[in-house]
Scaffold this active site. Structure first.
Site, PDB file in Angstrom:
ATOM      1  N   GLN A 131       0.653 -10.768  -3.516  1.00 17.53           N
ATOM      2  CA  GLN A 131      -0.719 -10.608  -3.248  1.00 17.53           C
ATOM      3  C   GLN A 131      -1.289 -10.065  -4.535  1.00 17.53           C
ATOM      4  O   GLN A 131      -0.765  -9.595  -5.240  1.00 17.53           O
ATOM      5  CB  GLN A 131      -0.948  -9.473  -2.302  1.00 17.53           C
ATOM      6  CG  GLN A 131      -0.198  -9.946  -0.907  1.00 17.53           C
ATOM      7  CD  GLN A 131      -0.627  -8.720   0.018  1.00 17.53           C
ATOM      8  OE1 GLN A 131      -0.123  -7.461  -0.099  1.00 17.53           O
ATOM      9  NE2 GLN A 131      -0.969  -9.145   1.249  1.00 17.53           N
ATOM     10  N   CYS A 151       0.816  -1.156   0.232  1.00 20.77           N
ATOM     11  CA  CYS A 151      -0.034   0.226  -0.140  1.00 20.77           C
ATOM     12  C   CYS A 151       0.752   1.448  -0.017  1.00 20.77           C
ATOM     13  O   CYS A 151       0.457   2.260  -0.666  1.00 20.77           O
ATOM     14  CB  CYS A 151      -1.025  -0.034   1.061  1.00 20.77           C
ATOM     15  SG  CYS A 151      -0.555  -0.699   2.661  1.00 20.77           S
ATOM     16  N   HIS A 163      -5.478  -1.193  -4.466  1.00 24.59           N
ATOM     17  CA  HIS A 163      -5.944  -0.019  -3.525  1.00 24.59           C
ATOM     18  C   HIS A 163      -7.066   0.943  -4.294  1.00 24.59           C
ATOM     19  O   HIS A 163      -6.674   1.474  -5.394  1.00 24.59           O
ATOM     20  CB  HIS A 163      -4.706   0.580  -3.080  1.00 24.59           C
ATOM     21  CG  HIS A 163      -3.856  -0.302  -2.161  1.00 24.59           C
ATOM     22  ND1 HIS A 163      -2.786  -0.999  -2.620  1.00 24.59           N
ATOM     23  CD2 HIS A 163      -4.017  -0.651  -0.730  1.00 24.59           C
ATOM     24  CE1 HIS A 163      -2.327  -1.648  -1.638  1.00 24.59           C
ATOM     25  NE2 HIS A 163      -2.945  -1.784  -0.609  1.00 24.59           N
ATOM     26  N   LYS A 167     -11.869  -4.886   8.460  1.00 23.38           N
ATOM     27  CA  LYS A 167     -11.678  -5.883   7.216  1.00 23.38           C
ATOM     28  C   LYS A 167     -12.429  -7.053   7.382  1.00 23.38           C
ATOM     29  O   LYS A 167     -13.086  -7.402   8.186  1.00 23.38           O
ATOM     30  CB  LYS A 167     -10.501  -6.233   6.969  1.00 23.38           C
ATOM     31  CG  LYS A 167      -9.692  -7.162   8.200  1.00 23.38           C
ATOM     32  CD  LYS A 167      -8.479  -7.410   7.705  1.00 23.38           C
ATOM     33  CE  LYS A 167      -7.705  -8.275   8.917  1.00 23.38           C
ATOM     34  NZ  LYS A 167      -6.782  -9.133   8.588  1.00 23.38           N
ATOM     35  N   ASP A 200      -3.097  -7.749  -5.302  1.00 22.00           N
ATOM     36  CA  ASP A 200      -3.418  -6.567  -4.284  1.00 22.00           C
ATOM     37  C   ASP A 200      -3.872  -5.432  -5.292  1.00 22.00           C
ATOM     38  O   ASP A 200      -3.780  -5.472  -6.494  1.00 22.00           O
ATOM     39  CB  ASP A 200      -2.083  -6.126  -3.702  1.00 22.00           C
ATOM     40  CG  ASP A 200      -2.340  -5.410  -2.464  1.00 22.00           C
ATOM     41  OD1 ASP A 200      -3.598  -5.299  -2.189  1.00 22.00           O
ATOM     42  OD2 ASP A 200      -1.464  -4.940  -1.721  1.00 22.00           O
ATOM     43  N   ARG A 202       7.614 -11.216   4.414  1.00 26.17           N
ATOM     44  CA  ARG A 202       7.622 -10.774   5.892  1.00 26.17           C
ATOM     45  C   ARG A 202       8.211 -12.104   6.489  1.00 26.17           C
ATOM     46  O   ARG A 202       8.141 -13.354   6.087  1.00 26.17           O
ATOM     47  CB  ARG A 202       6.148 -10.969   6.333  1.00 26.17           C
ATOM     48  CG  ARG A 202       5.447  -9.821   5.612  1.00 26.17           C
ATOM     49  CD  ARG A 202       3.782 -10.321   5.686  1.00 26.17           C
ATOM     50  NE  ARG A 202       3.293  -9.180   4.997  1.00 26.17           N
ATOM     51  CZ  ARG A 202       1.780  -9.000   4.797  1.00 26.17           C
ATOM     52  NH1 ARG A 202       0.910 -10.002   5.685  1.00 26.17           N
ATOM     53  NH2 ARG A 202       1.418  -8.293   3.974  1.00 26.17           N
ATOM     54  N   HIS A 249      -8.574  -1.459   0.933  1.00 25.59           N
ATOM     55  CA  HIS A 249      -7.122  -2.322   0.232  1.00 25.59           C
ATOM     56  C   HIS A 249      -8.082  -3.737   0.235  1.00 25.59           C
ATOM     57  O   HIS A 249      -8.992  -4.285   0.833  1.00 25.59           O
ATOM     58  CB  HIS A 249      -6.316  -2.872   1.494  1.00 25.59           C
ATOM     59  CG  HIS A 249      -5.625  -1.615   2.269  1.00 25.59           C
ATOM     60  ND1 HIS A 249      -4.282  -1.295   2.251  1.00 25.59           N
ATOM     61  CD2 HIS A 249      -6.346  -0.474   2.818  1.00 25.59           C
ATOM     62  CE1 HIS A 249      -3.967  -0.285   2.926  1.00 25.59           C
ATOM     63  NE2 HIS A 249      -5.403   0.250   3.349  1.00 25.59           N
TER      64      HIS A 249
END
Length: 741
Positions: free
Chosen positions: A459, A412, A463, A548, A461, A441, A594
């Site tokens: 991901q 993000c 946004h 979320k 992903d 991570r 997100h």
RNA sequence: GCACUGGUCGUCCAGCGGCGAGGACUCCGCACCCGUAAUGCGGCGACGUGGGUUCGAGUCCCACCCGGUGCUCCA
């Protein structure tokens, strides 16, 4: 007088203190013998438990036999007692903690003084358990006032039970115990009437666990087992576990050459092999196409970023522990040359002196007085040139200015920078920026597992930057898109939705003012309600920047994993000072969503592999069709067929090994190739193929063109047929809470 | 990170302190030219790493690395 309502609707009257056993006996001898426990007003109770009318209504009573699921839980809890008793007989001084049932069995946490149990001890424990079940002694319930109960367990030397009473049970006036022969345990119950009801049991595994789940407390040994009324059920369960093991994505990943993990690259870092990469690539293009259709725009951003970026976003302080250490780079090129040179041992003192001066570090030396020739002089503290090499490096690392980079734990902040790169108008919103973004991570070593828990993952992903008014609409379409991916395209419908909320007591959520969080959580709730999506709420599971909605699925061994997630964020736009110019020509703060419908490609692929047991539907299969020539004599025609398939855009292969057709088919079956085209002399003659389906078998001969059309149609349909048989029996949720002591 | 458990050809499994490390599958080679889940023969190929005990260690001990199960954690 007690009035009891039975499942057939009849209401009967009994004397005060009547117990379910008597009632069962009154109904019939067979039922009385089969009875295991009972439910009174929906609550599972012992057969010997006296019934009382709390109010005018009759008590709704059901006698439980081995056919009832509730009875199985009772049985397993009792078996946990039997196991604890056996362990205590074998190892004196055992201290007991908790011994609840689980979805598939039970466990008991124990401490064996001066020794640790291992699976080698199982045969002895099981033999002792067999003796106990053969003796078929009854489970006898008795109660004690809480003070007496405390003294009682203390006298037994059961320190954990004492602590449990002090911590949680003291508020009940009276505590219940169950005695079975010499074994007495503080326990809420209920239990089966006697140990002889245990038809079959098996100890499964042993693992460590903390007392009350707290890292700072004693480590206990958790012994897992399972039990059934019938040996047949146990055998079936064992067979089912074996089946589940076969579809484990780690095993299939190796067998089908989908991915590998190399210790040399690092644990938790996935290497996608061609076949796995193909499946993943198809999935990614599919998603990209869908995103374009839904107004998303692609971006690409780097895998690292300056540490300041994450300090601004707020990720850095919160998630410090699970990030890879920062990459440090001297900000000054001379300082870098100096450090590199020192590490390589290639710089003489003169060169170092020069670089020190050029980097402006010289004046920061421990003694920076400078002699007439411009060289540092030795003072009271050790000067640079008196230090050893390692010391010099250490000194420089303290003195230099570094640029610090982080392997990004989230995408993000990068996407936010794209938003912030230019002034934004309300006309641009919602702005939807999408990227298959790889993040890193540092997960704890004990937590890594195949594809489902890794240290580097990608991901799907995106946004969304939108106005307050757009939040609910965007949130809803995002949820619907996630459902679309999971249900209609992948046939993956066994998931549940969780609303992860903040926990007001957790300091990590302080950043957000109460109103904003309440509003965000309210927005999510109302969207979920609008969509008629059932969900449960999990306080304290929210991201630090917002609540979320998560999609949770279960893998073949029954472990649950979070896949897709849609998160509402009022915090990061604030932290980065994001703006858009509204119709009023005034700056406004956008809201961020997100979202990652599949979560991570790695975890999703792991679940998908297990879901299909490695047999991907045609549109996803890495190799869709394989041409199997009967013999070398038709090699030329086989090549022609292969080329035609490739030209039609199909992923096709040709098996030219000098094997018999049976062997080629067997290998293709084992590799789970959806379609096999067998070609021999007959087919070569008339431009046909013999079509064999992975599932349905030999479909007979047909013209090559027809076969190609058929495969293409099936592939384009993106059907997910035979979503393989359901995995382990684990269909009920944990029942542990029902038997906490 | 913690507890338990394991680590032998690419994979799956054997292997009482005496090893010249065995089998099956895969792979490579040769022969066979074959009709819907295994053709035959031959070959290549391994004791996780580092210490220690011992005349001798794949085997026993210690540390580390990697995996499994669970706990804790989880953006």
């Amino acid at each position: 007088m007690v009035r009891v309502k039975l499942p057939d609707g009849s209401v009967k009257e009994y004397h005060d203190g009547v117990c379910p056993r008597e009632i069962a006996e009154g109904i019939g001898k067979r039922l009385a013998e089969a009875a295991v426990a009972a439910t009174a007003e929906g609550q599972v109770v012992d057969l010997d438990r006296p019934l009382e009318n709390g109010h005018d209504q009759p008590i709704t009573l059901r006698i439980l036999t081995s056919k009832d699921r509730e009875a199985l839980d009772v049985l397993r809890h009792s078996t946990a007692h039997v196991m604890a008793r056996a362990i205590m007989r074998l190892f004196p001084g055992v201290r007991l903690a908790f011994g609840p049932t689980t979805a598939n069995g039970f466990y008991y946490d124990v401490v064996v003084p001066g020794r640790s149990l291992s699976e080698d001890d199982f045969p002895a424990i099981e033999a002792e358990m067999a003796r106990i079940t053969k003796d078929a002694e009854p489970f006898e319930r008795f109660t004690l006032p809480v003070d007496d109960a405390r003294k009682f367990v203390a006298d037994l030397g059961q320190a954990f039970k004492v602590e449990h009473i002090d911590d949680e049970l003291h508020r009940y006036g009276v505590l219940s115990f169950y005695r079975q022969g010499e074994f007495v345990d503080l326990c809420r119950g209920p239990h089966i009437p006697h140990a002889g009801k245990v038809g079959a049991f098996k100890l499964l595994s042993i693992a460590g666990a903390y007392w009350k789940g707290r890292t700072d407390r004693e480590v206990l040994q958790r012994v897992y087992g399972t039990a059934f009324f019938d040996k047949k059920d146990l055998d079936a369960y064992v067979a089912q576990v074996e089946e589940a093991r076969k579809r484990d994505h780690r095993r299939l990943g190796r067998e089908l050459n989908l991915f590998t993990i190399s210790p040399l690259v690092g644990p938790g870092l996935i290497l996608w092999m061609p076949r796995g990469a193909t499946v993943r690539g198809i999935l990614e293009s599919f998603i990209k196409d869908e995103l374009v259709r839904r107004g998303y725009q692609p971006v690409y951003t780097p895998h690292i970023g300056k540490i300041e970026l994450y300090q601004t976003s707020g990720h850095y302080p919160y998630y410090r522990d699970s990030q890879f250490p920062t990459l440090k780079m001297p900000a000054d090129s001379s300082a870098k040359e100096l450090l590199d040179g020192l590490l390589a041992g290639t710089l003489d003192d003169e060169a170092q002196r020069m670089l020190l001066a050029r980097a402006g570090i010289a004046e920061r030396l421990p003694d920076h007085r400078t002699a007439a020739d411009g060289h540092p002089v030795t003072g009271a503290t050790r000067s640079y040139f008196e230090m050893g090499q390692a010391e010099r490096i250490g000194y420089l690392e303290q003195t230099c200015d570094f640029e610090e980079y982080l392997l990004r734990p989230m995408n993000c902040p990068h996407h936010i920078q794209i938003y912030a790169a230019q002034p934004r108008s309300y006309r641009e919103l919602p702005l939807r920026l999408a990227e298959f973004g790889t993040v890193y991570r540092y997960e704890q070593s004990g937590e890594l597992s195949g594809l489902t828990r890794v240290r580097g993952f990608t991901q799907d992903d995106a946004h969304l930057f939108c106005t307050h008014d757009q939040v609910r609409g965007e949130f809803r379409t995002t949820m619907e898109m996630t459902q679309f991916f999971l249900d209609s395209c992948l046939g993956l419908s066994d998931y549940r939705v969780r609303l992860s909320r903040s926990d007001p007591d957790d300091p990590k959520y302080q950043g957000a003012a109460g109103d904003i969080w309440r509003r965000a959580e309210g927005d999510i709730r109302s969207v979920l309600d609008e969509m008629n999506l059932p969900y449960d709420e999990a306080p304290g599971e929210a991201a630090f920047y917002g609540p979320k909605a998560d999609f949770i699925v279960r893998d073949c061994i029954g472990r649950q994993w979070q896949l897709g997630t849609v998160q509402l964020d009022y915090v990061l736009p604030e932290r980065f000072g994001l703006q858009y110019i509204g119709p009023d020509n005034q700056p406004h703060r956008p809201v961020m969503i997100h979202r990652a419908p599949l979560g991570s490609m790695e975890r999703f692929m792991g679940i998908l592999i297990e879901h299909f047991a490695g047999a991907f539907p045609l549109w996803l299969a890495p190799e869709q069709v394989r041409v199997l020539p009967i013999s070398d004599k038709v090699a030329e025609y086989a090549h022609t067929v292969h080329s035609r398939l490739l030209a039609a855009g199909l992923r096709a292969a040709l098996d030219v090994r000098p094997e018999k057709i049976g062997a080629k088919i067997r290998d293709a079956q084992l590799e789970k190739i959806p379609v096999m085209l067998v070609v021999g002399a007959r087919e070569a003659e008339n431009q046909s193929v013999s079509y064999r389906d992975r599932q349905a078998g030999d479909q007979g001969a047909m013209p090559l063109d027809e076969a190609i059309a058929r495969i293409k149609a099936e592939s384009d349909s993106r059907r997910a047929p035979q979503a393989a048989a359901p995995p382990v029996a684990a269909t009920t949720e944990e029942t542990a809470a029902d038997h906490t002591y």
